[in-house]
Design a protein around this motif. Structure first.
Motif, short mmCIF file in Angstrom:
data_model
loop_
_atom_site.label_atom_id
_atom_site.label_comp_id
_atom_site.label_asym_id
_atom_site.label_seq_id
_atom_site.Cartn_x
_atom_site.Cartn_y
_atom_site.Cartn_z
N ASP A 1 38.32 33.34 51.86
CA ASP A 1 38.65 31.92 51.71
C ASP A 1 38.08 31.36 50.41
O ASP A 1 38.76 30.59 49.71
N ALA A 2 36.86 31.75 50.07
CA ALA A 2 36.24 31.26 48.83
C ALA A 2 36.99 31.75 47.60
O ALA A 2 37.23 30.99 46.65
N LEU A 3 37.38 33.03 47.60
CA LEU A 3 38.10 33.58 46.44
C LEU A 3 39.50 32.98 46.31
O LEU A 3 39.99 32.79 45.20
N SER A 4 40.13 32.69 47.43
CA SER A 4 41.52 32.23 47.37
C SER A 4 41.65 30.72 47.22
O SER A 4 42.75 30.22 46.99
N ALA A 5 40.54 29.99 47.29
CA ALA A 5 40.59 28.53 47.26
C ALA A 5 41.28 27.98 46.01
O ALA A 5 41.99 26.98 46.09
N ASP A 6 41.11 28.63 44.88
CA ASP A 6 41.67 28.12 43.63
C ASP A 6 42.90 28.90 43.15
O ASP A 6 43.33 28.72 42.01
N TRP B 1 39.80 43.82 55.32
CA TRP B 1 39.43 44.35 54.00
C TRP B 1 40.67 44.49 53.12
O TRP B 1 40.62 44.21 51.92
N SER B 2 41.78 44.94 53.69
CA SER B 2 42.99 45.06 52.86
C SER B 2 43.44 43.69 52.37
O SER B 2 43.88 43.55 51.23
N ASP B 3 43.31 42.65 53.22
CA ASP B 3 43.60 41.29 52.77
C ASP B 3 42.64 40.90 51.64
O ASP B 3 43.05 40.30 50.64
N PHE B 4 41.38 41.25 51.80
CA PHE B 4 40.38 40.94 50.77
C PHE B 4 40.78 41.56 49.43
O PHE B 4 40.72 40.90 48.39
N PHE B 5 41.17 42.83 49.44
CA PHE B 5 41.49 43.49 48.17
C PHE B 5 42.70 42.85 47.50
O PHE B 5 42.74 42.73 46.28
N PHE B 6 43.68 42.39 48.28
CA PHE B 6 44.80 41.69 47.69
C PHE B 6 44.32 40.39 47.03
O PHE B 6 44.65 40.12 45.86
N ILE B 7 43.55 39.62 47.76
CA ILE B 7 43.05 38.35 47.22
C ILE B 7 42.13 38.60 46.02
O ILE B 7 42.17 37.86 45.03
N PHE B 8 41.31 39.64 46.10
CA PHE B 8 40.44 39.94 44.98
C PHE B 8 41.25 40.29 43.74
O PHE B 8 40.91 39.88 42.62
N ALA B 9 42.35 41.02 43.89
CA ALA B 9 43.22 41.32 42.75
C ALA B 9 43.79 40.04 42.15
O ALA B 9 43.79 39.86 40.93
N MET B 10 44.23 39.13 43.02
CA MET B 10 44.78 37.87 42.53
C MET B 10 43.69 37.04 41.85
O MET B 10 43.93 36.41 40.81
N TYR B 11 42.51 37.04 42.42
CA TYR B 11 41.36 36.35 41.81
C TYR B 11 41.06 36.95 40.44
O TYR B 11 40.79 36.22 39.48
N TRP B 12 41.13 38.27 40.32
CA TRP B 12 40.82 38.93 39.05
C TRP B 12 41.86 38.58 38.00
O TRP B 12 41.54 38.41 36.82
N HIS B 13 43.13 38.46 38.43
CA HIS B 13 44.17 37.98 37.51
C HIS B 13 43.76 36.63 36.94
O HIS B 13 43.78 36.43 35.72
N LYS B 14 43.40 35.71 37.83
CA LYS B 14 43.08 34.34 37.40
C LYS B 14 41.81 34.31 36.55
O LYS B 14 41.79 33.68 35.49
N LYS B 15 40.77 34.99 37.00
CA LYS B 15 39.50 34.97 36.28
C LYS B 15 39.65 35.49 34.86
O LYS B 15 38.98 35.01 33.94
N ASN B 16 40.53 36.45 34.66
CA ASN B 16 40.69 37.07 33.35
C ASN B 16 41.95 36.60 32.62
O ASN B 16 42.33 37.19 31.62
N ASN B 17 42.60 35.56 33.18
CA ASN B 17 43.79 34.99 32.57
C ASN B 17 44.86 36.05 32.30
O ASN B 17 45.42 36.13 31.20
N ILE B 18 45.11 36.86 33.30
CA ILE B 18 46.13 37.91 33.23
C ILE B 18 47.28 37.48 34.13
O ILE B 18 47.08 37.21 35.32
N SER B 19 48.46 37.39 33.57
CA SER B 19 49.59 36.90 34.36
C SER B 19 49.94 37.90 35.47
O SER B 19 49.76 39.11 35.33
N VAL B 20 50.46 37.34 36.56
CA VAL B 20 50.89 38.12 37.71
C VAL B 20 52.36 38.46 37.51
O VAL B 20 53.15 37.59 37.12
#
Length: 176
Positions: free
Chosen positions: A95-100, A153-172
């Motif tokens: 929830d914290a990672l996906s909030a933004d 955990w599989s949900d977490f890894f998906f959200i973490f990938a999306m978070y990493w896109h955003k944190k590093n300004n990498i388009s999806v």
């Protein structure tokens, strides 16, 4: 200290508790896949320096250990494990990672950077572990709480990938 025991040379190994099983037993397939996921999380830690993933590794080790232990011995070897608490902490982290994060616009292609690709690889290995534990849960409902945690955990890894896109300004990139 010698690392080899030679007790597995004929294709069998022991579960925690002593029962000997074939190395292709469903339990070994399940905890071997969890072990593979844990090693891959180590790759992601090396690439991202996100040290909170070490908690994921520790919990993966616990789940792998529980899968390597016959359920009749869980209370003996894993008496302090609270799977409900681990699940709640993981959901809070998701929830914290996906909030933004922006809303998803379809199926996401697993690309963008080497780290993102490895995070998605964690997700897919986790899904494989989930399938293996689902088979165990069909045979014995005691595995259902482990299955639920692995699913999250599989949900977490998906959200973490999306978070990493955003944190590093990498388009999806979405599938079309």
């Amino acid at each position: 200290m010698k690392i080899y025991t030679k007790t597995g040379d004929k294709g069998e190994t022991s579960l925690v508790g002593g029962r000997r099983v074939k190395k292709y037993d469903d339990l070994l397939e399940a905890y071997g896949t969890i072990d593979e996921l844990n090693a891959l999380v180590g790759v992601v830690i090396a690439e991202t320096q996100e040290l909170f993933l070490t908690d994921i590794q520790r919990n993966l080790f616990v789940v792998g250990g529980m899968l390597a232990t016959e359920p009749a011995h869980w209370q003996q070897y894993w008496p302090t494990v609270d799977l409900s608490r681990l699940l709640q902490e993981l959901e809070n982290h998701i929830d914290a990672l996906s909030a933004d994060l922006e809303p998803f616009n379809g199926f996401v292609l697993p690309q963008g950077s080497l780290s993102i690709a490895h995070i998605h690889l964690c997700r897919t290995v986790c899904r494989r572990a989930e399938r293996k534990v689902a088979k165990l849960a069909d045979q014995n409902e005691v595995y259902l709480p482990l299955l639920k945690l692995i699913n999250r955990w599989s949900d977490f890894f998906f959200i973490f990938a999306m978070y990493w896109h955003k944190k590093n300004n990498i388009s999806v990139t979405y599938w079309k």
